[in-house]
Design a protein around this motif. Structure first.
Motif, PDB file in Angstrom:
ATOM      1  N   UNK A 265      42.504  33.962  29.734  1.00  0.00           N
ATOM      2  CA  UNK A 265      43.336  33.926  30.930  1.00  0.00           C
ATOM      3  C   UNK A 265      43.714  35.278  31.482  1.00  0.00           C
ATOM      4  N   UNK A 266      43.285  36.358  30.846  1.00  0.00           N
ATOM      5  CA  UNK A 266      43.618  37.689  31.348  1.00  0.00           C
ATOM      6  C   UNK A 266      42.857  38.030  32.628  1.00  0.00           C
ATOM      7  N   UNK A 267      41.733  37.359  32.846  1.00  0.00           N
ATOM      8  CA  UNK A 267      40.984  37.477  34.095  1.00  0.00           C
ATOM      9  C   UNK A 267      40.867  36.084  34.692  1.00  0.00           C
ATOM     10  N   UNK A 268      41.086  35.974  35.996  1.00  0.00           N
ATOM     11  CA  UNK A 268      40.957  34.678  36.660  1.00  0.00           C
ATOM     12  C   UNK A 268      40.441  34.902  38.070  1.00  0.00           C
ATOM     13  N   UNK A 269      40.014  33.815  38.700  1.00  0.00           N
ATOM     14  CA  UNK A 269      39.529  33.951  40.065  1.00  0.00           C
ATOM     15  C   UNK A 269      38.850  32.696  40.562  1.00  0.00           C
ATOM     16  N   UNK A 270      37.975  32.906  41.546  1.00  0.00           N
ATOM     17  CA  UNK A 270      37.320  31.797  42.228  1.00  0.00           C
ATOM     18  C   UNK A 270      35.925  32.231  42.685  1.00  0.00           C
ATOM     19  N   UNK A 283      36.031  36.036  43.795  1.00  0.00           N
ATOM     20  CA  UNK A 283      37.337  36.676  43.842  1.00  0.00           C
ATOM     21  C   UNK A 283      37.812  36.811  42.401  1.00  0.00           C
ATOM     22  N   UNK A 284      38.275  37.994  42.023  1.00  0.00           N
ATOM     23  CA  UNK A 284      38.449  38.340  40.609  1.00  0.00           C
ATOM     24  C   UNK A 284      39.718  39.189  40.453  1.00  0.00           C
ATOM     25  N   UNK A 285      40.543  38.857  39.454  1.00  0.00           N
ATOM     26  CA  UNK A 285      41.780  39.621  39.277  1.00  0.00           C
ATOM     27  C   UNK A 285      42.176  39.692  37.809  1.00  0.00           C
ATOM     28  N   UNK A 286      42.856  40.786  37.462  1.00  0.00           N
ATOM     29  CA  UNK A 286      43.530  40.893  36.183  1.00  0.00           C
ATOM     30  C   UNK A 286      44.885  40.186  36.265  1.00  0.00           C
ATOM     31  N   UNK A 287      45.312  39.616  35.176  1.00  0.00           N
ATOM     32  CA  UNK A 287      46.601  38.928  35.125  1.00  0.00           C
ATOM     33  C   UNK A 287      47.752  39.866  35.454  1.00  0.00           C
ATOM     34  N   UNK A 288      47.596  41.149  35.156  1.00  0.00           N
ATOM     35  CA  UNK A 288      48.671  42.129  35.353  1.00  0.00           C
ATOM     36  C   UNK A 288      48.792  42.611  36.793  1.00  0.00           C
ATOM     37  N   UNK A 289      47.839  42.268  37.667  1.00  0.00           N
ATOM     38  CA  UNK A 289      47.897  42.722  39.053  1.00  0.00           C
ATOM     39  C   UNK A 289      48.993  41.994  39.815  1.00  0.00           C
ATOM     40  N   UNK A 290      49.416  42.565  40.939  1.00  0.00           N
ATOM     41  CA  UNK A 290      50.396  41.906  41.793  1.00  0.00           C
ATOM     42  C   UNK A 290      49.925  40.500  42.133  1.00  0.00           C
ATOM     43  N   UNK A 291      50.868  39.581  42.118  1.00  0.00           N
ATOM     44  CA  UNK A 291      50.539  38.183  42.393  1.00  0.00           C
ATOM     45  C   UNK A 291      49.836  38.062  43.744  1.00  0.00           C
ATOM     46  N   UNK A 319      44.031  51.345  42.246  1.00  0.00           N
ATOM     47  CA  UNK A 319      43.658  52.670  41.744  1.00  0.00           C
ATOM     48  C   UNK A 319      44.003  52.845  40.271  1.00  0.00           C
ATOM     49  N   UNK A 320      45.177  52.362  39.870  1.00  0.00           N
ATOM     50  CA  UNK A 320      45.631  52.557  38.491  1.00  0.00           C
ATOM     51  C   UNK A 320      44.756  51.827  37.485  1.00  0.00           C
ATOM     52  N   UNK A 321      44.017  50.791  37.918  1.00  0.00           N
ATOM     53  CA  UNK A 321      43.205  49.996  37.004  1.00  0.00           C
ATOM     54  C   UNK A 321      41.713  50.273  37.145  1.00  0.00           C
ATOM     55  N   UNK A 322      41.347  51.279  37.903  1.00  0.00           N
ATOM     56  CA  UNK A 322      39.922  51.531  38.150  1.00  0.00           C
ATOM     57  C   UNK A 322      39.178  51.843  36.843  1.00  0.00           C
ATOM     58  N   UNK A 323      39.671  52.774  36.050  1.00  0.00           N
ATOM     59  CA  UNK A 323      38.974  53.173  34.827  1.00  0.00           C
ATOM     60  C   UNK A 323      38.930  52.033  33.822  1.00  0.00           C
ATOM     61  N   UNK A 324      40.047  51.285  33.704  1.00  0.00           N
ATOM     62  CA  UNK A 324      40.066  50.155  32.777  1.00  0.00           C
ATOM     63  C   UNK A 324      39.016  49.120  33.182  1.00  0.00           C
TER      64      UNK A 324
END
Length: 348
Positions: A265-270, A283-291, A319-324
């Motif tokens: 569940x750390x990555x979710x999308x459609x 469409x792809x997002x990390x769980x920690x990103x802004x809702x 930008x803060x998550x680019x390297x990760x």
């Protein structure tokens, strides 16, 4: 603290039009895809251009793939759109009744490209001197009009579609607060609060920067796998294979509009679109990103003689998550796919 309904003017939440999202602080998002398709179809059809050589008309949208959205965060509107558009055109040369036809392609109409940076390719259905002449008419007269229409679309997206996304604050509510009871009360007078931009409708709208973007980055990677493209495609679209190489729980519905989760569940999308064994857009997002914030991931599978080349493009990475994110694709996806299924060199 005053109780609900006592009328203390310092406690006005029940009277605020934006009580559910005070000062527009929280992220809200609105899907603009359907509206955009209708708007672009309206703008890109019935366009007539010409010169002394002949007359041309753009008369139909042949194909339109992509998506668009508008988001509100801290009273700032953020717009995302990416379209691949194909149009049909026709025309006749001067003193000639034979009608010739062709296609116009705009593969990169997106928020990342300015109006002048959008590629507009004009082609003809027949390779004749006459059709080439009409093609030159379309290039010289039609492209400037199309760029103007693209600008009209972005303006409409930011002004027409986004109306109502910025909720009115207390200062925008014309109904005055009844303070007569409060003045008679023994409560001390409220301490005056210094006005900010969000307390004034005029100041708020003046300071509103339409089209402000989150500070994001675009990631582009390529990797070769010793397998057929069909097998590599299944690694991303079959849940058992996905869980095997990520070594974590996943869910997915591999069809356009289908949802997915990865890595517990750390990555979710459609899934936006799928072309079997060839291309995946999601469409792809990390769980920690802004809702509500998603990036757009495109996986292109190119079959070669001895391997499959995977081209990855990911737009909208904070930008803060680019390297990760870059590191994760290499280690959690690419290297583990090779190690688990034998599609490349061992991890060791």
């Amino acid at each position: 603290m005053a109780k609900w309904g006592q009328g203390d003017p310092r406690w006005i939440v029940e009277e605020r039009a934006d009580a559910t999202n005070v000062n527009n602080w929280h992220w809200t998002e609105r899907d603009a895809s359907k509206w955009s398709k209708e708007k672009l179809t309206e703008l890109f059809t019935n366009i007539k251009v010409g010169d002394e050589r002949g007359q041309c008309e753009i008369y139909e949208v042949k194909e339109m793939n992509g998506e668009a959205s508008a988001s509100n965060r801290k009273a700032k509107l953020i717009f995302f759109y990416e379209w691949d558009v194909k149009l049909k055109w026709k025309g006749t040369l001067k003193d000639c009744t034979t009608e010739l036809e062709g296609t116009i392609s705009m593969p990169n109409l997106s928020d990342e490209n300015g109006v002048d940076d959008v590629n507009i390719d004009i082609s003809t259905n027949t390779a004749t001197p006459e059709s080439n002449t009409l093609r030159e008419v379309m290039k010289s007269k039609g492209i400037p009009v199309l760029r103007q229409k693209i600008g009209d679309y972005t303006k409409a997206l930011k002004k027409e579609f986004s109306q109502g996304m910025i909720l009115p604050s207390k200062a925008q509510d014309s109904s005055p607060v009844n303070t007569s009871d409060a003045k008679k009360s023994s409560l001390p007078e409220p301490v005056p609060v210094k006005k900010t931009d969000t307390d004034s409708s005029a100041s708020q709208m003046k300071g509103l920067n339409l089209g402000v973007k989150i500070d994001t980055r675009k990631l582009e990677l390529s990797e070769e796998f010793k397998c057929e493209s069909a097998m590599l495609y299944l690694a991303f679209t079959e849940v058992d294979r996905l869980q095997a190489f990520t070594q974590a729980k996943a869910t997915l519905n591999a069809e356009a509009g289908g949802k997915f989760t990865m890595l517990d569940g750390n990555i979710s999308g459609e899934f936006v679109s799928l072309e079997p064994h060839s291309k995946i857009v999601m469409k792809w997002r990390f769980k920690s990103w802004d809702e509500g914030h998603h990036s757009l991931v495109t996986l292109q599978f190119n079959q070669k003689a001895d391997c499959t080349e995977l081209l990855l493009t990911q737009k909208g990475i904070p930008k803060a998550d680019y390297e990760r994110t870059r590191h994760g694709w290499h280690t959690v996806f690419f290297q583990r796919i090779k190690g688990t299924f034998g599609y490349g060199a061992s991890l060791f």
